[in-house]
Motif scaffolding. Sequence first.
Motif, short mmCIF file in Angstrom:
data_model
loop_
_atom_site.label_atom_id
_atom_site.label_comp_id
_atom_site.label_asym_id
_atom_site.label_seq_id
_atom_site.Cartn_x
_atom_site.Cartn_y
_atom_site.Cartn_z
N SER A 189 -2.69 24.08 -5.55
CA SER A 189 -1.39 24.31 -6.19
C SER A 189 -0.42 23.38 -5.88
O SER A 189 0.26 22.68 -6.64
CB SER A 189 -0.93 25.68 -5.75
N THR A 190 -0.46 22.73 -4.88
CA THR A 190 0.48 21.77 -4.43
C THR A 190 0.22 20.32 -4.96
O THR A 190 0.97 19.62 -5.64
CB THR A 190 0.56 21.37 -2.84
N ALA A 191 -1.08 20.21 -5.19
CA ALA A 191 -1.72 18.89 -5.74
C ALA A 191 -1.10 19.01 -7.31
O ALA A 191 -0.56 17.85 -7.85
CB ALA A 191 -3.29 18.75 -5.67
N ILE A 192 -1.20 20.09 -7.86
CA ILE A 192 -0.94 20.18 -9.33
C ILE A 192 0.56 20.16 -9.56
O ILE A 192 1.11 19.36 -10.33
CB ILE A 192 -1.47 21.65 -10.05
N ALA A 193 1.49 20.56 -8.72
CA ALA A 193 2.69 20.79 -8.81
C ALA A 193 3.11 19.34 -8.45
O ALA A 193 4.31 18.87 -8.96
CB ALA A 193 3.39 21.65 -7.74
N THR A 194 2.69 18.71 -7.53
CA THR A 194 3.11 17.33 -7.18
C THR A 194 2.92 16.52 -8.63
O THR A 194 3.71 15.55 -8.70
CB THR A 194 2.20 16.58 -6.02
N ALA A 195 1.74 16.62 -9.20
CA ALA A 195 1.47 15.97 -10.37
C ALA A 195 2.50 16.28 -11.40
O ALA A 195 3.00 15.46 -12.36
CB ALA A 195 0.11 16.03 -10.93
N GLU B 64 12.72 16.38 -12.81
CA GLU B 64 12.37 17.78 -12.27
C GLU B 64 12.39 17.42 -10.50
O GLU B 64 12.82 18.41 -9.82
CB GLU B 64 11.06 17.91 -12.41
N ILE B 65 12.37 16.26 -10.12
CA ILE B 65 12.51 16.05 -8.70
C ILE B 65 14.05 16.27 -8.26
O ILE B 65 14.27 16.57 -7.35
CB ILE B 65 11.95 14.65 -8.18
N SER B 66 14.86 15.52 -9.18
CA SER B 66 16.31 15.46 -8.91
C SER B 66 16.84 17.13 -8.88
O SER B 66 17.72 17.18 -8.06
CB SER B 66 17.02 14.66 -9.85
N GLU B 67 16.13 17.86 -9.80
CA GLU B 67 16.65 19.30 -9.46
C GLU B 67 16.55 19.82 -8.14
O GLU B 67 17.32 20.75 -7.87
CB GLU B 67 15.89 20.05 -10.65
N ARG B 68 15.38 19.51 -7.70
CA ARG B 68 15.36 19.83 -6.26
C ARG B 68 16.12 19.32 -5.02
O ARG B 68 16.03 19.79 -3.78
CB ARG B 68 13.82 19.99 -5.92
N LEU C 155 5.77 17.23 -11.01
CA LEU C 155 6.92 16.68 -10.45
C LEU C 155 7.11 15.08 -10.86
O LEU C 155 8.06 14.60 -11.33
CB LEU C 155 7.28 16.80 -9.16
N LEU C 156 5.90 14.44 -10.45
CA LEU C 156 6.06 12.92 -11.03
C LEU C 156 5.98 12.56 -12.45
O LEU C 156 6.21 11.78 -12.82
CB LEU C 156 4.58 12.22 -10.25
N LEU C 157 5.37 13.65 -13.10
CA LEU C 157 5.10 13.42 -14.45
C LEU C 157 6.58 14.13 -15.30
O LEU C 157 6.54 14.07 -16.56
CB LEU C 157 3.89 14.26 -15.17
N ASN C 158 7.32 14.67 -14.38
CA ASN C 158 8.52 15.48 -15.04
C ASN C 158 8.05 16.43 -16.14
O ASN C 158 8.68 16.59 -17.01
CB ASN C 158 9.52 14.46 -15.72
N THR D 51 0.50 2.06 -7.26
CA THR D 51 -0.72 2.23 -8.25
C THR D 51 -0.38 1.98 -9.69
O THR D 51 0.97 2.11 -9.99
CB THR D 51 -1.80 3.20 -8.02
N VAL D 52 -1.33 1.53 -10.45
CA VAL D 52 -1.01 1.63 -11.97
C VAL D 52 -0.85 2.96 -12.59
O VAL D 52 -0.41 3.00 -13.86
CB VAL D 52 -2.30 1.04 -12.46
N LEU D 53 -0.95 4.43 -11.78
CA LEU D 53 -0.60 5.45 -12.39
C LEU D 53 0.95 5.52 -12.45
O LEU D 53 1.33 6.62 -13.15
CB LEU D 53 -1.13 6.44 -11.44
N LEU D 54 1.72 4.78 -11.63
CA LEU D 54 3.15 4.81 -11.79
C LEU D 54 3.82 3.69 -11.92
O LEU D 54 3.32 2.50 -11.76
CB LEU D 54 3.61 5.59 -10.39
N PRO D 55 4.93 3.57 -13.04
CA PRO D 55 5.41 2.37 -13.13
C PRO D 55 5.93 1.66 -12.00
O PRO D 55 6.23 2.07 -11.10
CB PRO D 55 6.81 3.03 -14.12
N PRO D 56 5.99 0.33 -12.23
CA PRO D 56 6.37 -0.53 -11.18
C PRO D 56 7.91 -0.37 -10.66
O PRO D 56 8.81 -0.22 -11.60
CB PRO D 56 6.52 -2.06 -11.80
#
Length: 428
Positions: free
Chosen positions: A120-126, A206-210, A128-131, A192-197
């Motif tokens: 659940s945390t892994a999915i939630a973390t994704a 979604e992160i700022s909300e928390r 959050l990062l994907l907004n 990594t390449v999965l996140l922008p430089p």
Amino acid sequence: MRLVQVFVPSGDLELVLETAEETGVDYAVSEQTSRGEFEALVSVPVPPAAVEPFLSKLRDAGLDEESYTVVTAAETIVSSRTDELTREFDGTRISREELQSRAADLAPAASTYFVLLVVSTAIATAGLLLNSAATIIGAMVVAPLMGPALTASVGVVVDDDALATRGVVLQVAGLGVAVATAAVIGWALRGTVLLPPGFDITTVPEISERTTPSVLALFLALGSGVAGVVSLVRDVGSVLVGVAIAVALVPPAATAGLGIAWGHPTVILTAGTLVLVNLLSINLTALILLWLSGYRPHRTERVDHAYGRLRSRVVVLLAAIAVLSLVLGGVTYGTYQAAAVEHDVQAELEAMSDDPAFEDLSFREGNVDYEPIDVYTGGQPSVIVFVERPPGEQEPPDFADTVRERLEAATGTELEVAVELVDTQRSE
């Protein structure tokens, strides 16, 4: 309706039948031909509200507690006799024994609990990062946090130390695992390449909300605690309630973990405070509502002991929530002040665009850099103003100072203002 089946030890049949007669319920007796330890099986169909009074009377009458008493939910009973019983035993809550059993079932085995929580945390973390709010909500369906949150409170109210301890341990360890999981995932994905430089987690809504929680965030936790208790004691569906409880706990815990991965102390502090306040609020409402619902230890002499423990826990929870709420209140005030400055800047720029003194100039807000933390550290708001002007036009003397003075008068705050003039030509 419920079907109560009593495995009657040898010599206790008359005691059980007299108790059933005294309670006013119907019963059927089946002779037992097992090893000889039990002489009969007495089956009693009763409404949910009658289970606890019947079992209490059996216990008071001296029924051997080493015997078996099984309570099962009857899907369908075809009889007009149930109407009279339902009228006599009016009520919506389940019995103390059922409550205790359901609470124990809601707290799964440790291996299952931690596996589901990590997933659940892994999915939630994704999410959050994907907004992605949809991804975060989907992760909450998997999170098994409702059980431990209610198990701890049920254990205190019915004086079951093992149940209460298990609930507390699972909650604390579970949130620690959630934070650690998010931190590891964030550390692994960072750069990594999965996140922008140059990816900054504080810019993700979604992160700022928390990380900018308001005191109003308490309503989610308090409401989740109330809904959790109601779903438990009235034996109604608890899946959606479990989602609400998980929403109050897992995303802020994952946000705190991302704060660790990115080395943001402010994110760790605010998100960590939010998850602790939510956790304590859920437990507080569950404790109070379960006690007000009438649940007590089955041994009368233990009621005062249970009440003492309940009272001490409520006092501790209230004190902890009050202290942590100061942080939430500070964040709320800082957010309000920062938003007020931005609003006043925007309103004044619109007024300046309509002011004949500036003729054909058009003012646009480029950016207001003023965070809630700046309210307390004395950081000066920084404003970038874009000004459109017709080609060849000249700005008035000391134009930047004039803009700054107007904005400072509107906001009541000293500002650092940068004015960028843009020659603009529009087609007719």
